[in-house]
Design a protein around this motif. Sequence first.
Motif, PDB file in Angstrom:
ATOM      1  N   GLY A 103      11.674   0.530  -3.018  1.00 59.07           N
ATOM      2  CA  GLY A 103      10.260   0.349  -3.316  1.00 59.07           C
ATOM      3  C   GLY A 103       9.306   1.053  -2.379  1.00 59.07           C
ATOM      4  O   GLY A 103       8.087   0.969  -2.556  1.00 59.07           O
ATOM      5  N   THR A 104       9.822   1.783  -1.388  1.00 57.87           N
ATOM      6  CA  THR A 104       8.933   2.406  -0.399  1.00 57.87           C
ATOM      7  C   THR A 104       7.997   3.429  -1.025  1.00 57.87           C
ATOM      8  O   THR A 104       6.787   3.425  -0.769  1.00 57.87           O
ATOM      9  CB  THR A 104       9.760   3.073   0.717  1.00 57.87           C
ATOM     10  N   ALA A 105       8.526   4.317  -1.849  1.00 61.27           N
ATOM     11  CA  ALA A 105       7.682   5.343  -2.466  1.00 61.27           C
ATOM     12  C   ALA A 105       6.670   4.719  -3.432  1.00 61.27           C
ATOM     13  O   ALA A 105       5.507   5.143  -3.494  1.00 61.27           O
ATOM     14  CB  ALA A 105       8.555   6.364  -3.210  1.00 61.27           C
ATOM     15  N   GLN A 106       7.106   3.700  -4.163  1.00 64.74           N
ATOM     16  CA  GLN A 106       6.189   3.017  -5.085  1.00 64.74           C
ATOM     17  C   GLN A 106       5.064   2.323  -4.317  1.00 64.74           C
ATOM     18  O   GLN A 106       3.899   2.382  -4.705  1.00 64.74           O
ATOM     19  CB  GLN A 106       6.965   1.988  -5.920  1.00 64.74           C
ATOM     20  N   SER A 107       5.436   1.669  -3.227  1.00 58.31           N
ATOM     21  CA  SER A 107       4.442   1.008  -2.385  1.00 58.31           C
ATOM     22  C   SER A 107       3.455   2.011  -1.816  1.00 58.31           C
ATOM     23  O   SER A 107       2.250   1.758  -1.749  1.00 58.31           O
ATOM     24  CB  SER A 107       5.145   0.243  -1.256  1.00 58.31           C
ATOM     25  N   ALA A 108       3.968   3.176  -1.389  1.00 60.35           N
ATOM     26  CA  ALA A 108       3.101   4.218  -0.836  1.00 60.35           C
ATOM     27  C   ALA A 108       2.119   4.728  -1.888  1.00 60.35           C
ATOM     28  O   ALA A 108       0.951   5.009  -1.583  1.00 60.35           O
ATOM     29  CB  ALA A 108       3.951   5.363  -0.301  1.00 60.35           C
ATOM     30  N   TYR A 109       2.573   4.843  -3.141  1.00 62.42           N
ATOM     31  CA  TYR A 109       1.691   5.297  -4.223  1.00 62.42           C
ATOM     32  C   TYR A 109       0.543   4.299  -4.434  1.00 62.42           C
ATOM     33  O   TYR A 109      -0.628   4.682  -4.538  1.00 62.42           O
ATOM     34  CB  TYR A 109       2.482   5.473  -5.517  1.00 62.42           C
ATOM     35  N   LEU A 110       0.878   3.012  -4.491  1.00 57.77           N
ATOM     36  CA  LEU A 110      -0.149   1.988  -4.681  1.00 57.77           C
ATOM     37  C   LEU A 110      -1.128   1.972  -3.511  1.00 57.77           C
ATOM     38  O   LEU A 110      -2.337   1.826  -3.688  1.00 57.77           O
ATOM     39  CB  LEU A 110       0.512   0.613  -4.837  1.00 57.77           C
ATOM     40  N   PHE A 111      -0.590   2.122  -2.289  1.00 61.97           N
ATOM     41  CA  PHE A 111      -1.418   2.101  -1.079  1.00 61.97           C
ATOM     42  C   PHE A 111      -2.359   3.300  -1.045  1.00 61.97           C
ATOM     43  O   PHE A 111      -3.560   3.158  -0.785  1.00 61.97           O
ATOM     44  CB  PHE A 111      -0.506   2.104   0.144  1.00 61.97           C
ATOM     45  N   LYS A 112      -1.831   4.488  -1.313  1.00 59.87           N
ATOM     46  CA  LYS A 112      -2.626   5.711  -1.271  1.00 59.87           C
ATOM     47  C   LYS A 112      -3.765   5.670  -2.275  1.00 59.87           C
ATOM     48  O   LYS A 112      -4.884   6.122  -2.003  1.00 59.87           O
ATOM     49  CB  LYS A 112      -1.719   6.919  -1.546  1.00 59.87           C
ATOM     50  N   ASN A 113      -3.491   5.128  -3.448  1.00 60.89           N
ATOM     51  CA  ASN A 113      -4.484   5.124  -4.526  1.00 60.89           C
ATOM     52  C   ASN A 113      -5.328   3.856  -4.566  1.00 60.89           C
ATOM     53  O   ASN A 113      -5.994   3.579  -5.563  1.00 60.89           O
ATOM     54  CB  ASN A 113      -3.772   5.335  -5.865  1.00 60.89           C
ATOM     55  N   LEU A 114      -5.288   3.092  -3.468  1.00 65.20           N
ATOM     56  CA  LEU A 114      -6.089   1.866  -3.330  1.00 65.20           C
ATOM     57  C   LEU A 114      -5.912   0.923  -4.521  1.00 65.20           C
ATOM     58  O   LEU A 114      -6.863   0.280  -4.980  1.00 65.20           O
ATOM     59  CB  LEU A 114      -7.576   2.199  -3.156  1.00 65.20           C
ATOM     60  N   MET A 115      -4.679   0.838  -5.012  1.00 66.95           N
ATOM     61  CA  MET A 115      -4.361  -0.075  -6.121  1.00 66.95           C
ATOM     62  C   MET A 115      -4.045  -1.451  -5.532  1.00 66.95           C
ATOM     63  O   MET A 115      -2.933  -1.979  -5.642  1.00 66.95           O
ATOM     64  CB  MET A 115      -3.208   0.484  -6.939  1.00 66.95           C
ATOM     65  N   VAL A 116      -5.054  -2.023  -4.873  1.00 68.33           N
ATOM     66  CA  VAL A 116      -4.869  -3.270  -4.133  1.00 68.33           C
ATOM     67  C   VAL A 116      -4.649  -4.450  -5.075  1.00 68.33           C
ATOM     68  O   VAL A 116      -3.907  -5.374  -4.760  1.00 68.33           O
ATOM     69  CB  VAL A 116      -6.082  -3.535  -3.212  1.00 68.33           C
TER      70      VAL A 116
ATOM     71  N   PRO B 180       2.825   4.056 -11.732  1.00 66.51           N
ATOM     72  CA  PRO B 180       3.194   4.967 -12.816  1.00 66.51           C
ATOM     73  C   PRO B 180       4.170   6.057 -12.365  1.00 66.51           C
ATOM     74  O   PRO B 180       4.761   6.744 -13.206  1.00 66.51           O
ATOM     75  CB  PRO B 180       1.849   5.579 -13.230  1.00 66.51           C
ATOM     76  N   TRP B 181       4.332   6.220 -11.052  1.00 70.73           N
ATOM     77  CA  TRP B 181       5.223   7.286 -10.566  1.00 70.73           C
ATOM     78  C   TRP B 181       6.685   6.883 -10.739  1.00 70.73           C
ATOM     79  O   TRP B 181       7.058   5.734 -10.514  1.00 70.73           O
ATOM     80  CB  TRP B 181       4.936   7.579  -9.086  1.00 70.73           C
ATOM     81  N   ARG B 182       7.518   7.856 -11.124  1.00 71.12           N
ATOM     82  CA  ARG B 182       8.952   7.635 -11.272  1.00 71.12           C
ATOM     83  C   ARG B 182       9.722   8.764 -10.588  1.00 71.12           C
ATOM     84  O   ARG B 182       9.301   9.928 -10.647  1.00 71.12           O
ATOM     85  CB  ARG B 182       9.356   7.563 -12.754  1.00 71.12           C
ATOM     86  N   PRO B 183      10.849   8.453  -9.960  1.00 75.35           N
ATOM     87  CA  PRO B 183      11.628   9.486  -9.266  1.00 75.35           C
ATOM     88  C   PRO B 183      12.391  10.370 -10.250  1.00 75.35           C
ATOM     89  O   PRO B 183      12.588  10.010 -11.411  1.00 75.35           O
ATOM     90  CB  PRO B 183      12.604   8.666  -8.414  1.00 75.35           C
ATOM     91  N   SER B 184      12.801  11.511  -9.745  1.00 73.75           N
ATOM     92  CA  SER B 184      13.655  12.405 -10.523  1.00 73.75           C
ATOM     93  C   SER B 184      14.878  12.773  -9.693  1.00 73.75           C
ATOM     94  O   SER B 184      14.915  12.541  -8.483  1.00 73.75           O
ATOM     95  CB  SER B 184      12.884  13.676 -10.910  1.00 73.75           C
ATOM     96  N   LEU B 185      15.892  13.353 -10.347  1.00 76.32           N
ATOM     97  CA  LEU B 185      17.127  13.709  -9.657  1.00 76.32           C
ATOM     98  C   LEU B 185      17.025  15.051  -8.930  1.00 76.32           C
ATOM     99  O   LEU B 185      17.968  15.454  -8.248  1.00 76.32           O
ATOM    100  CB  LEU B 185      18.290  13.746 -10.655  1.00 76.32           C
ATOM    101  N   ALA B 186      15.883  15.718  -9.061  1.00 75.09           N
ATOM    102  CA  ALA B 186      15.680  16.997  -8.366  1.00 75.09           C
ATOM    103  C   ALA B 186      15.319  16.710  -6.908  1.00 75.09           C
ATOM    104  O   ALA B 186      14.147  16.682  -6.519  1.00 75.09           O
ATOM    105  CB  ALA B 186      14.575  17.792  -9.052  1.00 75.09           C
ATOM    106  N   VAL B 187      16.326  16.474  -6.089  1.00 73.42           N
ATOM    107  CA  VAL B 187      16.113  16.051  -4.704  1.00 73.42           C
ATOM    108  C   VAL B 187      15.768  17.248  -3.828  1.00 73.42           C
ATOM    109  O   VAL B 187      16.482  18.254  -3.812  1.00 73.42           O
ATOM    110  CB  VAL B 187      17.363  15.338  -4.154  1.00 73.42           C
ATOM    111  N   ASP B 188      14.666  17.128  -3.101  1.00 72.91           N
ATOM    112  CA  ASP B 188      14.222  18.181  -2.177  1.00 72.91           C
ATOM    113  C   ASP B 188      13.684  17.499  -0.926  1.00 72.91           C
ATOM    114  O   ASP B 188      12.673  16.793  -0.985  1.00 72.91           O
ATOM    115  CB  ASP B 188      13.137  19.026  -2.845  1.00 72.91           C
ATOM    116  N   PHE B 189      14.358  17.683   0.204  1.00 74.88           N
ATOM    117  CA  PHE B 189      13.941  17.026   1.438  1.00 74.88           C
ATOM    118  C   PHE B 189      12.959  17.855   2.261  1.00 74.88           C
ATOM    119  O   PHE B 189      12.654  17.518   3.407  1.00 74.88           O
ATOM    120  CB  PHE B 189      15.165  16.665   2.290  1.00 74.88           C
TER     121      PHE B 189
END
Length: 480
Positions: free
Chosen positions: A129-142, A193-202
């Motif tokens: 849930g880290t990336a999802q949490s970051a999306y909500l935080f960045k977009n002020l979806m409090v 609304p963001w979803r991950p993909s298998l195109a991994v790029d670090f």
Amino acid sequence: MESLREKTEKGMFWGGLNNGVQQLLGLVFGIILGRLLTPSDYGMTAMISIFTLIATALQNSGFTAALANMKSPGHRDYNSVFWFNIIVALSLYVILFFCAPLIAAFYRTESLVPLCRYAFLAIVLSSFGTAQSAYLFKNLMVKEQAKSGMTAVVLSCLTGVTMALMGMAYWSLATQGLVFVGVNMLMQWHYSPWRPSLAVDFGPVRRMFRFCCKILATTILTHINTNVLNILLGRHFSTVETGYYNQAYQWNFKCFSLVQGMVQQVAQPVLAGLNGEDDRQLKVLRKMMRFTAFISFPLLFGFALVAEEFILVTIREQWLSSARLMQILCVGGSVMPLCTLLSNTIISKGRSGTYMYGTLALGVAQIGLMVTIWPLGIRAMVIGHSALNILWLFVWQRLTAPLTGYGLRMFLADTVPFALAAAGVMIVTGVATAWMDSLWILLLARVLTAAMLYYGVMRVARVRILADCTGFILSKIRKT
């Protein structure tokens, strides 16, 4: 399009509602669990909490703050963080799984081995849930964050109480933590609304790493600073005494996090968005500081005033030793939301190094102090811990000043009047109600008297922040 003021007010409203509901539910279920479980049960989970916190920090690695500071993070950025966190979390869980016997040996408590391996599953769950949490935080979806947190608290508390009623002791506390992390993660997936993909790029992770590694180090240091007493008490004292302290700390934490969480969910993204507009940024920072002080000091000083009555009425005499520790912790806890706001300001300026060194210095000072005075007993350690937190508020202000122009005079003008008013109100309330015998009447009388006196003082002094809060609440009522 909402203005910055509207976004900030909306964010603080939902942040306050989220934390208010969570702490209210925590209060209710904390009372139930306090009656069902023993100090030793709380001591068991307190001793290993630091390991979960540090591992979670390593897994998160400061990427939420890094993404929040970026102007327009894209899919590649979130996707890179998502997969990196999962890989790190799984690796950490494997390491901690095999380190469980060493943790148990440190505390000289063999039963910690299975408890560690069970509780540490929260690290893996949270990584999804880290990336999802970051999306909500960045977009002020409090609002969405609030709904996620409230749902998680309800379900986790119900699980903990059910297991406690079944006689499952400290396992109920561990399961409660796991359920909270799991439900919160699922709810964040639902709202983001963001979803991950298998195109991994670090590549994006590597670019963020310089900033993130300092946030990571700071987060770990913060957890150590916060839990240093749990570590030392678990090592040098019994699980019962550790449980007394942990119960006191948990109530103190519920109080100051009510304000801290409200501010923390909006401070960094709002202030980061004002970089380059120095005058406007300083004005917003000062208003946030006044609001935080306006709420934090009366809330924490008031809780210190009623600590003994609260403990006796709710979780009874077996926890009375916690009440005396809680009074001291609440005084120190009153400045924690202010420290958080100042440190978030430093992060919003991209100065993760300054934030790290400030926290490192606090950690060194605190560990040195605690190691020195632990032979004097738990009370002395708690006093030292609280005093150092108050002192460090001024360190954070000093570190913030050159970045924002927020000088000491401004800071004192924004905070000291509220601290003095709250302290005076609590002293008057304590003296005026000291003659009452009934615990229930005394508790109710002190809460109502202190609230009315503080409100009256703010009205007589014509405090602007009171008018702003009142106006915002009335506007919300009219809309409904």
